[in-house]
Design a protein around this motif. Structure first.
Motif, PDB file in Angstrom:
ATOM      1  N   VAL A  84       0.876  -1.168   0.000  1.00  0.00           N
ATOM      2  CA  VAL A  84       0.000   0.000   0.000  1.00  0.00           C
ATOM      3  C   VAL A  84       0.909   1.212   0.000  1.00  0.00           C
ATOM      4  O   VAL A  84       1.653   1.444   0.956  1.00  0.00           O
ATOM      5  CB  VAL A  84      -0.928   0.026   1.225  1.00  0.00           C
ATOM      6  CG1 VAL A  84      -1.849   1.244   1.161  1.00  0.00           C
ATOM      7  CG2 VAL A  84      -1.736  -1.258   1.309  1.00  0.00           C
ATOM      8  N   VAL A  85       0.903   1.940  -1.105  1.00  0.00           N
ATOM      9  CA  VAL A  85       1.799   3.081  -1.255  1.00  0.00           C
ATOM     10  C   VAL A  85       0.937   4.332  -1.356  1.00  0.00           C
ATOM     11  O   VAL A  85       0.046   4.420  -2.208  1.00  0.00           O
ATOM     12  CB  VAL A  85       2.708   2.931  -2.493  1.00  0.00           C
ATOM     13  CG1 VAL A  85       3.891   3.883  -2.378  1.00  0.00           C
ATOM     14  CG2 VAL A  85       3.211   1.505  -2.631  1.00  0.00           C
ATOM     15  N   ILE A  86       1.195   5.295  -0.467  1.00  0.00           N
ATOM     16  CA  ILE A  86       0.326   6.455  -0.315  1.00  0.00           C
ATOM     17  C   ILE A  86       1.082   7.719  -0.706  1.00  0.00           C
ATOM     18  O   ILE A  86       1.924   8.205   0.054  1.00  0.00           O
ATOM     19  CB  ILE A  86      -0.179   6.571   1.136  1.00  0.00           C
ATOM     20  CG1 ILE A  86      -0.821   5.254   1.585  1.00  0.00           C
ATOM     21  CG2 ILE A  86      -1.166   7.730   1.275  1.00  0.00           C
ATOM     22  CD1 ILE A  86      -1.256   5.228   3.046  1.00  0.00           C
ATOM     23  N   PRO A  87       0.839   8.262  -1.908  1.00  0.00           N
ATOM     24  CA  PRO A  87       1.460   9.537  -2.287  1.00  0.00           C
ATOM     25  C   PRO A  87       0.735  10.692  -1.597  1.00  0.00           C
ATOM     26  O   PRO A  87      -0.504  10.745  -1.588  1.00  0.00           O
ATOM     27  CB  PRO A  87       1.275   9.584  -3.805  1.00  0.00           C
ATOM     28  CG  PRO A  87       0.036   8.772  -4.048  1.00  0.00           C
ATOM     29  CD  PRO A  87      -0.006   7.717  -2.989  1.00  0.00           C
ATOM     30  N   VAL A  88       1.505  11.617  -1.029  1.00  0.00           N
ATOM     31  CA  VAL A  88       0.900  12.760  -0.333  1.00  0.00           C
ATOM     32  C   VAL A  88       1.574  14.055  -0.761  1.00  0.00           C
ATOM     33  O   VAL A  88       2.777  14.092  -1.044  1.00  0.00           O
ATOM     34  CB  VAL A  88       0.990  12.622   1.203  1.00  0.00           C
ATOM     35  CG1 VAL A  88       0.186  11.426   1.688  1.00  0.00           C
ATOM     36  CG2 VAL A  88       2.427  12.517   1.684  1.00  0.00           C
ATOM     37  N   HIS A  89       0.779  15.096  -0.801  1.00  0.00           N
ATOM     38  CA  HIS A  89       1.292  16.456  -0.989  1.00  0.00           C
ATOM     39  C   HIS A  89       0.318  17.409  -0.322  1.00  0.00           C
ATOM     40  O   HIS A  89      -0.792  17.629  -0.822  1.00  0.00           O
ATOM     41  CB  HIS A  89       1.457  16.808  -2.465  1.00  0.00           C
ATOM     42  CG  HIS A  89       1.920  18.218  -2.693  1.00  0.00           C
ATOM     43  ND1 HIS A  89       3.193  18.650  -2.358  1.00  0.00           N
ATOM     44  CD2 HIS A  89       1.273  19.305  -3.185  1.00  0.00           C
ATOM     45  CE1 HIS A  89       3.308  19.933  -2.652  1.00  0.00           C
ATOM     46  NE2 HIS A  89       2.154  20.364  -3.136  1.00  0.00           N
ATOM     47  N   VAL A 119       6.290   3.079   6.632  1.00  0.00           N
ATOM     48  CA  VAL A 119       7.554   3.685   6.201  1.00  0.00           C
ATOM     49  C   VAL A 119       7.259   5.064   5.623  1.00  0.00           C
ATOM     50  O   VAL A 119       6.390   5.198   4.752  1.00  0.00           O
ATOM     51  CB  VAL A 119       8.262   2.809   5.148  1.00  0.00           C
ATOM     52  CG1 VAL A 119       9.508   3.512   4.610  1.00  0.00           C
ATOM     53  CG2 VAL A 119       8.616   1.450   5.734  1.00  0.00           C
ATOM     54  N   PHE A 120       7.964   6.078   6.101  1.00  0.00           N
ATOM     55  CA  PHE A 120       7.831   7.426   5.550  1.00  0.00           C
ATOM     56  C   PHE A 120       9.009   7.676   4.619  1.00  0.00           C
ATOM     57  O   PHE A 120      10.168   7.587   5.023  1.00  0.00           O
ATOM     58  CB  PHE A 120       7.805   8.467   6.666  1.00  0.00           C
ATOM     59  CG  PHE A 120       7.628   9.874   6.167  1.00  0.00           C
ATOM     60  CD1 PHE A 120       6.448  10.261   5.563  1.00  0.00           C
ATOM     61  CD2 PHE A 120       8.645  10.813   6.305  1.00  0.00           C
ATOM     62  CE1 PHE A 120       6.271  11.558   5.094  1.00  0.00           C
ATOM     63  CE2 PHE A 120       8.482  12.107   5.851  1.00  0.00           C
ATOM     64  CZ  PHE A 120       7.298  12.479   5.238  1.00  0.00           C
ATOM     65  N   SER A 121       8.712   7.988   3.346  1.00  0.00           N
ATOM     66  CA  SER A 121       9.757   8.106   2.332  1.00  0.00           C
ATOM     67  C   SER A 121       9.586   9.398   1.543  1.00  0.00           C
ATOM     68  O   SER A 121       8.838   9.440   0.563  1.00  0.00           O
ATOM     69  CB  SER A 121       9.711   6.904   1.375  1.00  0.00           C
ATOM     70  OG  SER A 121      10.726   6.980   0.411  1.00  0.00           O
ATOM     71  N   PRO A 122      10.260  10.488   1.954  1.00  0.00           N
ATOM     72  CA  PRO A 122      10.160  11.741   1.197  1.00  0.00           C
ATOM     73  C   PRO A 122      10.804  11.613  -0.174  1.00  0.00           C
ATOM     74  O   PRO A 122      11.826  10.928  -0.341  1.00  0.00           O
ATOM     75  CB  PRO A 122      10.927  12.740   2.071  1.00  0.00           C
ATOM     76  CG  PRO A 122      11.078  12.084   3.405  1.00  0.00           C
ATOM     77  CD  PRO A 122      11.108  10.611   3.141  1.00  0.00           C
ATOM     78  N   ASN A 123      10.229  12.264  -1.161  1.00  0.00           N
ATOM     79  CA  ASN A 123      10.862  12.325  -2.475  1.00  0.00           C
ATOM     80  C   ASN A 123      12.183  13.088  -2.368  1.00  0.00           C
ATOM     81  O   ASN A 123      12.303  14.022  -1.576  1.00  0.00           O
ATOM     82  CB  ASN A 123       9.958  13.030  -3.483  1.00  0.00           C
ATOM     83  CG  ASN A 123       8.753  12.191  -3.873  1.00  0.00           C
ATOM     84  OD1 ASN A 123       8.688  11.002  -3.579  1.00  0.00           O
ATOM     85  ND2 ASN A 123       7.791  12.817  -4.536  1.00  0.00           N
ATOM     86  N   PRO A 124      13.176  12.726  -3.185  1.00  0.00           N
ATOM     87  CA  PRO A 124      14.452  13.449  -3.142  1.00  0.00           C
ATOM     88  C   PRO A 124      14.315  14.910  -3.561  1.00  0.00           C
ATOM     89  O   PRO A 124      15.106  15.755  -3.164  1.00  0.00           O
ATOM     90  CB  PRO A 124      15.326  12.668  -4.118  1.00  0.00           C
ATOM     91  CG  PRO A 124      14.364  11.921  -5.002  1.00  0.00           C
ATOM     92  CD  PRO A 124      13.187  11.618  -4.147  1.00  0.00           C
ATOM     93  N   THR A 125      13.300  15.200  -4.381  1.00  0.00           N
ATOM     94  CA  THR A 125      12.989  16.562  -4.799  1.00  0.00           C
ATOM     95  C   THR A 125      11.508  16.586  -5.168  1.00  0.00           C
ATOM     96  O   THR A 125      10.867  15.537  -5.231  1.00  0.00           O
ATOM     97  CB  THR A 125      13.856  16.987  -6.000  1.00  0.00           C
ATOM     98  OG1 THR A 125      13.608  18.361  -6.309  1.00  0.00           O
ATOM     99  CG2 THR A 125      13.566  16.138  -7.221  1.00  0.00           C
ATOM    100  N   HIS A 126      10.965  17.771  -5.393  1.00  0.00           N
ATOM    101  CA  HIS A 126       9.546  17.856  -5.760  1.00  0.00           C
ATOM    102  C   HIS A 126       9.346  17.241  -7.147  1.00  0.00           C
ATOM    103  O   HIS A 126       9.914  17.717  -8.137  1.00  0.00           O
ATOM    104  CB  HIS A 126       9.109  19.325  -5.759  1.00  0.00           C
ATOM    105  CG  HIS A 126       7.672  19.526  -6.141  1.00  0.00           C
ATOM    106  ND1 HIS A 126       6.633  18.909  -5.487  1.00  0.00           N
ATOM    107  CD2 HIS A 126       7.101  20.268  -7.123  1.00  0.00           C
ATOM    108  CE1 HIS A 126       5.493  19.266  -6.033  1.00  0.00           C
ATOM    109  NE2 HIS A 126       5.741  20.081  -7.033  1.00  0.00           N
ATOM    110  N   THR A 142       4.376  20.737   2.969  1.00  0.00           N
ATOM    111  CA  THR A 142       4.725  21.731   3.986  1.00  0.00           C
ATOM    112  C   THR A 142       3.912  21.546   5.264  1.00  0.00           C
ATOM    113  O   THR A 142       4.040  22.340   6.200  1.00  0.00           O
ATOM    114  CB  THR A 142       4.493  23.158   3.451  1.00  0.00           C
ATOM    115  OG1 THR A 142       3.117  23.300   3.063  1.00  0.00           O
ATOM    116  CG2 THR A 142       5.398  23.428   2.255  1.00  0.00           C
ATOM    117  N   ASP A 143       3.042  20.506   5.310  1.00  0.00           N
ATOM    118  CA  ASP A 143       2.185  20.312   6.485  1.00  0.00           C
ATOM    119  C   ASP A 143       2.592  19.105   7.327  1.00  0.00           C
ATOM    120  O   ASP A 143       1.813  18.595   8.116  1.00  0.00           O
ATOM    121  CB  ASP A 143       0.719  20.206   6.067  1.00  0.00           C
ATOM    122  CG  ASP A 143       0.467  19.073   5.076  1.00  0.00           C
ATOM    123  OD1 ASP A 143       1.433  18.376   4.686  1.00  0.00           O
ATOM    124  OD2 ASP A 143      -0.704  18.877   4.695  1.00  0.00           O
TER     125      ASP A 143
END
Length: 307
Positions: A20-25, A74-81, A58-59
């Protein structure tokens, strides 16, 4: 030219059953609503992974994961936007499971989603399973329930033709075998707002689609969503027309002319209905843009679109 990224293969020994992969912005509040139900259904299983892929929010969705994840997420931030499509493709790269659920951070699942979808796919050669979905607004009020495309759960026999006319899939309501993603590739980067429609149609062209005749997921419509923003300018309909030309190419050649005309006719109805809804809400500029796009699609109907 199609711009389709490859999804790297995962060896069989490294595959859990579920990803289950959850993209967030910038949807941390909605993520906090979605995560508990995902965890309730999967946290007790040792064959499931849950990953939140953050696209420069930003939240602070990381804090939501820390507070609610219980060490299971697992929390995995993108390397860049990367934007939406780039993040979706990164989600596919991060996933290792046999079954992949790409759950947008502002959507959700209802009790029984993962068991129901897994049960539907068991023993079949279907490349994906699609369930019925509740549309909700930003305050969780029910707006609409998607219809049944067949009576009871089973293979959706005309899924490819249906998908080539319009996007019949709500993103939270589809589960895809990762092997299918590996075979057909990821999301197209040249359709920034219709890449999901293209993906579902490509999947239907590659193998059977299972329809699950149960309401098991939540799709959120709210004013800050990307779709709502594009309605204001008519861009949603213009890209729909572009996408019609792309997805019809997945059909046998003899079926394309009739299908593109049906898709354009549906676009006229869709844009006209949207114009009416916008007018009722007092959004006159958006209503005008939608009405103009409806007229433009109507003028295209006699000749259709060449794939």
């Amino acid at each position: 030219m199609a711009q389709i990224v490859q999804v790297p293969p995962v060896t069989a020994g490294d595959r859990p059953r579920w990803s289950v992969v959850i993209p967030v912005h910038n949807c941390a509040d909605y993520l906090a609503q979605a995560l508990p139900e995902v965890l309730a259904q999967l946290a007790g299983r040792d064959d499931a992974e849950i990953i939140v892929a953050d696209d420069a929010s930003t939240d602070d969705p990381g804090r939501v994961v820390e507070r609610l994840g219980g060490g299971k997420v697992v929390f995995s931030p993108n390397p860049t936007h990367l934007g939406a499509i780039g993040t979706f493709n990164r989600c596919l790269e991060l996933s290792r499971g046999e079954l992949v659920h790409l759950l947008h951070g502002d959507d959700g699942v209802l009790p029984g989603f993962y068991a129901g979808m897994e049960r539907a796919l068991a023993g079949s050669d279907a490349v994906a399973a699609v369930c019925r979905v509740q549309d909700i607004d930003g305050d969780n009020e029910l707006l609409y329930v998607t219809k049944s495309y067949r009576n009871g759960t089973g293979i959706w026999p005309d899924a490819l033709d249906a998908f080539a006319v319009s996007n019949r899939v709500r993103a939270p309501g589809i589960v895809v075998r990762r092997a299918a993603y590996e075979r057909i590739g990821g999301y197209r980067t040249d359709l920034p707002h219709a890449a999901d429609w293209d993906m579902w149609t490509r999947l239907a062209a590659s193998g059977p689609i299972m329809f699950v005749d149960e309401v098991l997921a939540l799709y959120r419509r709210h004013g800050s969503s990307d779709t709502s923003v594009r309605v204001q300018t008519g861009e949603n309909v213009r890209e729909r027309v572009t996408a019609i030309g792309v997805v019809s190419g997945y059909l046998p050649a003899e079926r394309r002319p009739r299908t593109t005309r049906k898709a354009l006719a549906y676009a006229v109805v869709f844009a006209g209905r949207t114009a009416l809804n916008q007018a009722r809400a007092g959004n006159w500029a958006a209503a005008g843009h939608q009405a103009r796009e409806a007229a433009r699609c109507a003028l295209m109907l006699p000749r259709g679109i060449r794939a």
